[in-house]
Design a protein around this motif. Structure first.
Motif, short mmCIF file in Angstrom:
data_model
loop_
_atom_site.label_atom_id
_atom_site.label_comp_id
_atom_site.label_asym_id
_atom_site.label_seq_id
_atom_site.Cartn_x
_atom_site.Cartn_y
_atom_site.Cartn_z
N MET A 1 0.73 -1.54 -0.17
CA MET A 1 0.00 -0.08 0.22
C MET A 1 1.04 1.32 -0.03
O MET A 1 1.77 0.71 0.37
N TYR A 2 0.07 2.73 -0.59
CA TYR A 2 0.76 3.61 -0.82
C TYR A 2 0.43 4.86 -0.41
O TYR A 2 -0.90 4.57 -0.84
N GLU A 3 0.52 5.46 0.67
CA GLU A 3 -0.53 6.56 1.05
C GLU A 3 -0.09 7.71 0.00
O GLU A 3 0.71 8.03 0.64
N LEU A 4 -0.84 8.34 -0.20
CA LEU A 4 -1.30 9.52 -0.32
C LEU A 4 -1.73 10.62 0.45
O LEU A 4 -3.57 10.38 1.27
N LEU A 5 -1.85 11.72 0.97
CA LEU A 5 -2.43 12.50 1.84
C LEU A 5 -2.76 14.44 1.53
O LEU A 5 -1.54 14.57 1.31
N PHE A 6 -3.07 14.75 1.73
CA PHE A 6 -3.40 16.14 0.97
C PHE A 6 -4.56 16.90 2.26
O PHE A 6 -5.52 16.23 2.80
N PHE A 69 -7.44 2.21 -5.66
CA PHE A 69 -7.44 3.08 -4.85
C PHE A 69 -8.70 3.36 -3.48
O PHE A 69 -9.62 2.65 -3.89
N HIS A 70 -8.45 3.21 -1.66
CA HIS A 70 -9.87 3.90 -1.00
C HIS A 70 -9.76 4.88 -1.05
O HIS A 70 -8.07 5.32 -0.34
N ILE A 71 -10.26 5.68 -0.06
CA ILE A 71 -10.18 6.96 0.15
C ILE A 71 -10.66 7.22 1.20
O ILE A 71 -12.35 6.21 1.37
N THR A 73 -11.65 10.59 3.90
CA THR A 73 -11.94 11.34 4.30
C THR A 73 -12.08 12.59 5.83
O THR A 73 -12.46 11.57 6.34
N THR A 74 -11.51 13.23 6.12
CA THR A 74 -12.29 14.36 7.31
C THR A 74 -12.66 15.53 6.85
O THR A 74 -12.04 15.86 5.36
N PRO A 75 -13.05 16.12 7.25
CA PRO A 75 -13.82 17.22 7.01
C PRO A 75 -12.81 18.41 6.54
O PRO A 75 -12.74 19.66 5.67
N GLN A 76 -11.26 17.85 6.87
CA GLN A 76 -10.26 19.20 6.43
C GLN A 76 -8.60 17.68 5.91
O GLN A 76 -7.99 18.13 5.22
N SER A 77 -9.54 16.66 5.06
CA SER A 77 -8.32 16.05 4.86
C SER A 77 -8.83 14.72 3.78
O SER A 77 -10.05 14.30 3.59
N VAL A 78 -7.61 14.81 2.95
CA VAL A 78 -7.85 13.78 2.08
C VAL A 78 -6.81 12.29 2.46
O VAL A 78 -6.03 12.98 1.31
N LYS A 79 -7.44 11.02 2.36
CA LYS A 79 -6.11 10.18 2.45
C LYS A 79 -6.42 9.29 1.18
O LYS A 79 -7.96 8.58 1.34
N ILE A 80 -5.67 8.90 0.41
CA ILE A 80 -5.82 7.72 -0.01
C ILE A 80 -4.47 6.68 -0.05
O ILE A 80 -4.16 7.02 -0.50
N ASP A 81 -5.36 5.43 0.02
CA ASP A 81 -4.72 4.63 -0.05
C ASP A 81 -4.35 3.48 -1.41
O ASP A 81 -5.96 3.39 -1.73
#
Length: 118
Positions: A1-6, A69-71, A73-81
């Motif tokens: 798995m590779y994580e991308l965070l925004f 990929f799986h996303i 979220t929080t109201p402030q962020s997007v995390k994509i696995d």
């Protein structure tokens, strides 16, 4: 798995990226981050990946190639696995979030790709 965070910092705020990452990973809200238009972002990702199979509300699978990929979220962020996802696919995801002024934080490096790189 590779994580991308925004995420996007509020104007004039700049925090320790790794601590923000840890809070986001625990689905916590972080003082100093902007709220994001999560529904609009997810809709945009859905449009960009319209040719992929949508497994559930937050997961996509490439039926004509590699990756999924799986996303989260929080109201402030997007995390994509990303699972077996090619670099060009991850680049597309980064480009979509860039449209919303949310630079990538890559926890594997760890590095945030914005104009304030430390």
């Amino acid at each position: 798995m590779y994580e991308l965070l925004f995420w996007n910092y509020k104007e004039g705020i700049y925090l320790n990226h790794h601590l923000v990452y840890e809070s986001i990973s625990d689905a916590e809200l972080v003082d100093g981050l902007e709220d994001l238009p999560i529904d609009i972002i997810l809709n945009r990702i859905n449009n960009v990946f319209a040719s992929w199979e949508k497994v559930d509300d937050a997961s996509w699978k490439n039926t004509s190639g590699k990756g999924a990929f799986h996303i989260r979220t929080t109201p402030q962020s997007v995390k994509i696995d990303c699972y077996g996802t090619e670099g060009k696919t991850m680049d597309k995801l980064v480009d979509v979030l860039d449209e919303f002024k949310c630079p990538l934080y890559d926890p594997q490096v760890p590095e945030r790709h914005d104009e304030f790189n430390e």
